[in-house]
Design a protein around this motif. Sequence first.
Motif, short mmCIF file in Angstrom:
data_model
loop_
_atom_site.label_atom_id
_atom_site.label_comp_id
_atom_site.label_asym_id
_atom_site.label_seq_id
_atom_site.Cartn_x
_atom_site.Cartn_y
_atom_site.Cartn_z
N GLY A 158 0.82 -1.20 0.00
CA GLY A 158 0.00 0.00 0.00
C GLY A 158 0.85 1.25 0.00
N ARG A 159 0.21 2.34 0.35
CA ARG A 159 0.86 3.64 0.40
C ARG A 159 0.19 4.43 1.52
NH1 ARG A 159 3.47 7.32 -2.89
NH2 ARG A 159 3.53 5.92 -4.66
N ASP A 160 0.99 5.26 2.19
CA ASP A 160 0.45 6.22 3.15
C ASP A 160 1.23 7.51 3.01
OD1 ASP A 160 2.85 5.82 4.59
OD2 ASP A 160 1.90 4.45 6.01
N LEU A 161 1.06 8.44 3.93
CA LEU A 161 1.72 9.74 3.77
C LEU A 161 3.24 9.66 3.85
CD1 LEU A 161 2.86 11.26 6.59
CD2 LEU A 161 0.45 11.19 7.08
N VAL A 162 3.78 8.55 4.37
CA VAL A 162 5.23 8.39 4.45
C VAL A 162 5.80 7.97 3.09
CG1 VAL A 162 7.12 7.15 5.56
CG2 VAL A 162 5.12 7.84 6.90
N ALA A 163 5.26 6.88 2.51
CA ALA A 163 5.79 6.33 1.26
C ALA A 163 5.05 5.05 0.91
CB ALA A 163 7.28 6.03 1.40
N PRO A 164 5.31 4.48 -0.26
CA PRO A 164 4.81 3.13 -0.56
C PRO A 164 5.44 2.13 0.41
CG PRO A 164 5.58 4.20 -2.57
CD PRO A 164 6.02 5.06 -1.41
N PHE A 165 4.72 1.03 0.69
CA PHE A 165 5.23 0.03 1.63
C PHE A 165 4.76 -1.36 1.25
CE2 PHE A 165 1.28 1.71 3.42
CZ PHE A 165 0.54 0.54 3.60
N THR A 166 5.43 -2.35 1.83
CA THR A 166 4.98 -3.74 1.77
C THR A 166 4.72 -4.21 3.19
OG1 THR A 166 7.23 -4.62 1.86
CG2 THR A 166 6.27 -4.26 -0.34
N ARG B 270 7.41 -2.46 5.66
CA ARG B 270 8.68 -1.98 5.11
C ARG B 270 8.41 -0.87 4.11
NH1 ARG B 270 12.56 -5.82 6.42
NH2 ARG B 270 11.71 -7.85 6.92
N TYR B 271 8.92 0.32 4.43
CA TYR B 271 8.82 1.44 3.51
C TYR B 271 9.96 1.36 2.50
CZ TYR B 271 5.33 3.71 6.41
OH TYR B 271 4.19 4.00 7.11
N ARG B 272 9.66 1.65 1.27
CA ARG B 272 10.66 1.63 0.21
C ARG B 272 11.77 2.63 0.56
NH1 ARG B 272 8.02 2.59 -5.30
NH2 ARG B 272 6.99 0.70 -4.64
N ASN B 273 13.00 2.15 0.61
CA ASN B 273 14.18 2.98 0.88
C ASN B 273 14.10 3.73 2.22
OD1 ASN B 273 15.28 2.28 -1.66
ND2 ASN B 273 14.00 3.84 -2.62
N ALA B 274 13.45 3.13 3.20
CA ALA B 274 13.30 3.81 4.50
C ALA B 274 13.22 2.78 5.62
CB ALA B 274 12.07 4.72 4.48
N HIS B 275 12.54 3.12 6.69
CA HIS B 275 12.50 2.33 7.92
C HIS B 275 11.48 1.19 7.86
CE1 HIS B 275 9.66 5.69 8.29
NE2 HIS B 275 8.92 4.86 8.97
N VAL B 276 11.52 0.35 8.91
CA VAL B 276 10.60 -0.77 9.08
C VAL B 276 9.82 -0.55 10.37
CG1 VAL B 276 10.43 -3.27 9.44
CG2 VAL B 276 12.16 -2.35 7.89
N LEU C 222 -8.15 -6.77 11.39
CA LEU C 222 -6.92 -6.90 12.15
C LEU C 222 -6.68 -5.57 12.86
CD1 LEU C 222 -6.32 -8.10 8.99
CD2 LEU C 222 -4.45 -9.07 10.25
N ALA C 223 -6.22 -5.62 14.09
CA ALA C 223 -5.98 -4.39 14.83
C ALA C 223 -4.95 -4.64 15.91
CB ALA C 223 -7.28 -3.87 15.45
N GLY C 224 -4.27 -3.57 16.31
CA GLY C 224 -3.28 -3.68 17.37
C GLY C 224 -2.48 -2.41 17.52
N ARG C 225 -1.18 -2.58 17.82
CA ARG C 225 -0.29 -1.45 18.05
C ARG C 225 0.94 -1.61 17.16
NH1 ARG C 225 -2.16 1.80 21.58
NH2 ARG C 225 -0.25 2.97 21.89
N TRP C 226 1.44 -0.49 16.67
CA TRP C 226 2.69 -0.47 15.91
C TRP C 226 3.78 0.09 16.80
CZ3 TRP C 226 5.03 4.18 15.51
CH2 TRP C 226 4.24 5.34 15.62
N HIS C 227 5.04 -0.27 16.49
CA HIS C 227 6.20 0.16 17.27
C HIS C 227 7.35 0.53 16.34
CE1 HIS C 227 4.30 -1.61 20.84
NE2 HIS C 227 3.91 -2.55 20.00
N LEU C 228 8.00 1.67 16.63
CA LEU C 228 9.18 2.10 15.86
C LEU C 228 10.05 2.97 16.75
CD1 LEU C 228 10.78 2.53 13.18
CD2 LEU C 228 9.31 4.51 12.78
N ASP C 229 11.23 2.49 17.09
CA ASP C 229 12.21 3.27 17.85
C ASP C 229 11.61 3.98 19.07
OD1 ASP C 229 14.14 2.54 15.99
OD2 ASP C 229 13.77 4.31 14.75
N GLY C 230 10.85 3.25 19.88
CA GLY C 230 10.28 3.83 21.09
C GLY C 230 8.97 4.56 20.89
#
Length: 127
Positions: free
Chosen positions: A45-53, A69-75, A88-96
């Motif tokens: 898909g895609r969001d305001l950050v970038a395309p992702f898988t 996984r964002y293309r050429n960016a963070h996970v 599906l629902a829950g919480r996401w986590h990235l660097d704190g």
Amino acid sequence: MNGHESGAGGAGRRAQGWWEQKHRGRQPMEPLSLSISAGVVRGQGRDLVAPFTLEGTIDARGAVAILKRYRNAHVVHYVGMYDGEGGLAGRWHLDGDEGRWQIVLRDDSTAAADLDGVETIEPRPQG
């Protein structure tokens, strides 16, 4: 079949999704497609950050663990539960940092048959 399958042969189904982050509010993921087959979750898909898988797993209890996984960016790590009815629902986590997320498989005429055989996940007793 493991009771958590959607999409013919692993083909992605259209879905609607969002994630929330402090100071950004709720952000849509669109377009979005997702498949669940043999305990594996895949999508894109895609969001305001970038395309992702999206790639992850779903267990017999409905527990979900997904890497976004964002293309050429963070996970981003997504953890949560599958409700047995296409959500599906829950919480996401990235660097704190963290926030809520939700993905719902579209229930349109081409997708309705995909839910045949999907078992309902009952809540586990607390304690």
